[in-house]
Scaffold this motif. Structure first.
Motif, short mmCIF file in Angstrom:
data_model
loop_
_atom_site.label_atom_id
_atom_site.label_comp_id
_atom_site.label_asym_id
_atom_site.label_seq_id
_atom_site.Cartn_x
_atom_site.Cartn_y
_atom_site.Cartn_z
N GLY A 1 15.30 -24.01 91.69
CA GLY A 1 14.33 -24.55 92.64
C GLY A 1 14.25 -26.06 92.53
N ARG A 2 13.43 -26.65 93.39
CA ARG A 2 13.30 -28.11 93.35
C ARG A 2 11.89 -28.52 93.74
N CYS A 3 11.54 -29.75 93.37
CA CYS A 3 10.27 -30.25 93.88
C CYS A 3 10.43 -31.69 94.32
N THR A 4 9.66 -32.07 95.30
CA THR A 4 9.72 -33.44 95.81
C THR A 4 8.31 -34.02 95.82
N ILE A 5 8.27 -35.32 95.55
CA ILE A 5 7.01 -36.06 95.60
C ILE A 5 7.16 -37.10 96.70
N ASP A 6 6.37 -37.00 97.75
CA ASP A 6 6.44 -37.94 98.87
C ASP A 6 7.89 -38.07 99.38
N GLY A 7 8.57 -36.94 99.43
CA GLY A 7 9.94 -36.94 99.96
C GLY A 7 11.03 -37.27 98.95
N VAL B 1 7.76 -19.64 84.43
CA VAL B 1 7.34 -19.84 85.81
C VAL B 1 8.34 -19.11 86.69
N ASP B 2 7.80 -18.30 87.62
CA ASP B 2 8.65 -17.41 88.38
C ASP B 2 8.46 -17.66 89.87
N ASP B 3 9.41 -18.36 90.48
CA ASP B 3 9.44 -18.53 91.93
C ASP B 3 8.13 -19.09 92.49
N LEU B 4 7.78 -20.26 92.03
CA LEU B 4 6.54 -20.89 92.45
C LEU B 4 6.80 -21.74 93.70
N ARG C 1 3.32 -16.81 88.38
CA ARG C 1 3.41 -16.66 89.83
C ARG C 1 2.06 -16.96 90.46
N ILE C 2 2.09 -17.24 91.77
CA ILE C 2 0.83 -17.48 92.46
C ILE C 2 0.15 -16.13 92.69
N ALA C 3 -1.05 -15.98 92.13
CA ALA C 3 -1.77 -14.72 92.26
C ALA C 3 -2.63 -14.75 93.51
N ALA D 1 6.70 -27.90 96.15
CA ALA D 1 7.44 -27.13 95.14
C ALA D 1 8.15 -26.00 95.86
N GLU D 2 9.47 -25.93 95.67
CA GLU D 2 10.24 -24.89 96.34
C GLU D 2 10.89 -23.97 95.31
N HIS D 3 10.41 -22.77 95.27
CA HIS D 3 11.02 -21.72 94.43
C HIS D 3 11.27 -22.18 93.00
N LEU D 4 10.28 -22.79 92.40
CA LEU D 4 10.43 -23.27 91.02
C LEU D 4 10.52 -22.11 90.04
N VAL D 5 11.51 -22.18 89.17
CA VAL D 5 11.67 -21.16 88.13
C VAL D 5 11.89 -21.88 86.81
N LYS D 6 11.26 -21.41 85.76
CA LYS D 6 11.53 -21.99 84.44
C LYS D 6 11.67 -20.90 83.38
N TRP D 7 12.81 -20.90 82.76
CA TRP D 7 13.05 -20.01 81.62
C TRP D 7 13.00 -20.83 80.35
#
Lengths: 237, 320
Positions: free
Chosen positions: B56-62, B17-20, B208-210, B4-10
């Protein structure tokens, strides 16, 4: 994939109580219309039955389609479906196809009527077959509208009312508001063109006109496309 | 395996979700922890491709979950929150349906359905209608469904909610059995669950990740500054004076309620820094000849650390 979804949809329709209400209402309604014109001396045709039945579909088709996507949105199963490797069009098509097969089952009392007529008189088979074909096309269009409406809301009642509303606009509203009172013949022709019942009338008479096919098939395709777009919009809304 | 790269959800004006950012390597079991409304399910929905991230974006197994969506989704076995199932279907019927969605051939489906129903303890309920099953058994159907196509990635959203203690135990065994064969991400707001099954824990709060680390690391970090409880044969005054004399002691709280019940006195001792006071306290008491009947570090549970991590995040967020 589409067929997998269609099959599941069809099976689950038979598990919902509403399906039996719709089947019962149609069997009783269509038989009543049939018996009204089933008298000695009347022509052995089903035209008046068909003309009446097409009104019944305004309410019965939305009752079939209202749960298609709404129910899955409500129960959350839509999330599982949309996270499996299927695309939006397959889901929409599958659901519509499942409902359309159910719709064909719904029409089965008409086959019984035709059989009865065949036993006591000598009806022309052609107009009966075109009439049935026309009803399937009307159903295809109404169910496509229904899938579209059902993707709007997780509330089945809203989906039902929205479908009836969308159907009502071309079917009666335009006709009553603008139809005969309209002095401009071009507007009158347009209003008649968009009316489902006017388009269906030819089929009931036994005519197969390519223009009627174009109307129903393009309408169906339009609403299936809109439904797919609506389902896909979840990704960019 | 899961990135997960810089995931944001409004959601409209609400930031869920803020910059996960995180990365889960193949074969790891990761617990995703947070209170209700922290953004767990939203994050999971973005990872599984149900919701698009605002940024942001996320990848699963590339495979990018949005651009190569079907390839990515094929690799995920997913149990959504609250286990949605078609209640009118029979268990095997439903599993066949799921298998077909993932393009499994009939032969494979039959074999795999036997396998996963055995694994999930559903062997006796295979022919039953899902609507008739208990909550625990439905949860098992949900897990069986996620395992069915043998995906490299398993994402389970609150898999143990609604299970009784025995079923929870069985679930833990199942995860232990699957460890190494799949990359597993499971979310929960119940700590002991995650503490025992996960290699690594990611705690999120307010999107955010605490905090993150192995359960051991987190417990170590949490235990710093932990209080020591001591009970010795002395008056509260004697005990307080003695303990306060130890250099690294910050504060002593004698427990007055128990003082009257005899000559024993109980006290809680807080350290100035993160040091462990037990040794020093034992030596000090022994030097004066007091009898000690209890001395222990009030080891904080992961739960307490988790609550603190969340509280800290909230404090940071509310300060202007």
């Amino acid at each position: 994939m589409t067929l997998t979804i269609a099959k599941r949809e069809l099976a689950s329709l038979f598990f919902s109580p509403i399906a039996y209400v719709v089947l019962g209402a149609f069997a009783i309604g269509s038989s009543t219309f049939f018996l009204q014109s089933f008298e000695p001396g009347r022509p052995a045709s089903m035209r008046s039955t068909f003309d009446a039945v097409v009104w019944l579909l305004v309410f019965l088709a939305p009752a079939i389609s209202m749960r298609l996507i709404s129910e899955e949105l409500r129960s959350g199963t839509f999330e599982r479906l949309m996270t499996s490797p299927v695309n939006d069009a397959q889901v929409v098509l599958g659901k519509w196809l499942g409902a359309l097969v159910f719709f064909c089952v719904l029409l089965s009392p008409l086959a019984v009527h035709a059989f009865v007529l065949e036993r006591v008189g000598s009806p022309e088979l052609g107009p009966i077959l075109t009439g049935l074909l026309g009803l399937v096309l009307v159903g295809a269009l109404y169910l496509a509208i229904g899938v579209f409406a059902s993707a709007w809301s997780q509330n089945q009642i809203i989906a039902f009312l929205l479908t009836v509303f969308i159907i009502a606009v071309p079917t009666f509203a335009a006709y009553y508001v603008a139809g005969e009172r309209m002095p401009d013949p071009a507007v009158r022709r347009l209003v008649e063109y968009i009316s489902v019942n006017q388009q269906y009338a030819d089929f009931a008479k036994g005519l197969i006109d390519i223009r009627n096919f174009v109307y129903f098939l393009s309408g169906t395709a339009l609403f299936l496309f809109l439904a797919t777009t609506l389902v896909a919009s979840r990704r960019w809304r | 395996m899961i990135v997960a790269e810089h995931l944001v959800k409004w959601y409209g004006p609400v930031l869920a979700v803020d910059d996960l950012c995180f990365e889960i390597p193949a074969g790891e079991v990761v617990g995703f922890l947070g209170p209700n409304g922290a953004g767990k399910s939203t994050s999971i929905r973005m990872l599984t491709g149900y919701l698009p991230p605002s940024a942001g974006r996320c990848t699963i197994d590339g495979h990018d979950i949005l651009n190569e969506s079907r390839a990515a989704r094929q690799k995920i076995g997913y149990l959504p929150e609250s286990t949605p199932l078609y209640t009118e279907m029979r268990v095997t019927e439903y599993l066949h349906f799921c298998g077909r969605l993932f393009g499994m051939k009939r032969g494979d489906r039959v074999a795999r359905i036997d396998e996963v129903t055995d694994k999930c303890g559903l062997a006796h309920n295979k022919r039953r209608t899902i609507g008739q099953l208990s909550k625990g058994n439905r949860q098992r159907v949900g897990i069986a469904q996620a395992l069915l196509h043998d995906p490299p990635v398993l994402i389970l959203d609150e898999p143990t909610s609604g299970l009784d203690p025995q079923q929870t135990l069985a679930f833990r065994d199942l995860i232990a059995e699957l460890r190494g064969q799949h990359t597993i991400m499971l979310s929960s707001h119940i700590l002991p669950e995650i503490e025992r099954t996960a290699d690594r824990v990611i705690i999120i709060a307010n999107g955010r990740i605490a905090a993150q680390g192995t359960p051991g690391e987190l417990r170590d970090r949490a235990s710093r500054g932990g209080a020591v409880v001591v009970e010795a044969k002395a008056t509260p005054q004697q005990l307080t004076e003695l303990l306060q004399a130890i250099p690294s002691v910050a504060r002593v709280e004698p427990d007055r309620t128990k003082g009257s019940a005899g000559s024993w006195c109980r006290a809680t001792v807080h350290a100035k820094d993160d040091s462990d006071l037990r040794g020093a306290i034992a030596e000090a008491l022994a030097a004066k000849g007091y009898t000690v009947r209890e001395l222990h570090l009030n080891a904080p549970t992961l739960e307490r650390y988790f609550v603190e991590a969340v509280a800290k995040r909230k404090a940071v967020n509310t300060t202007p």
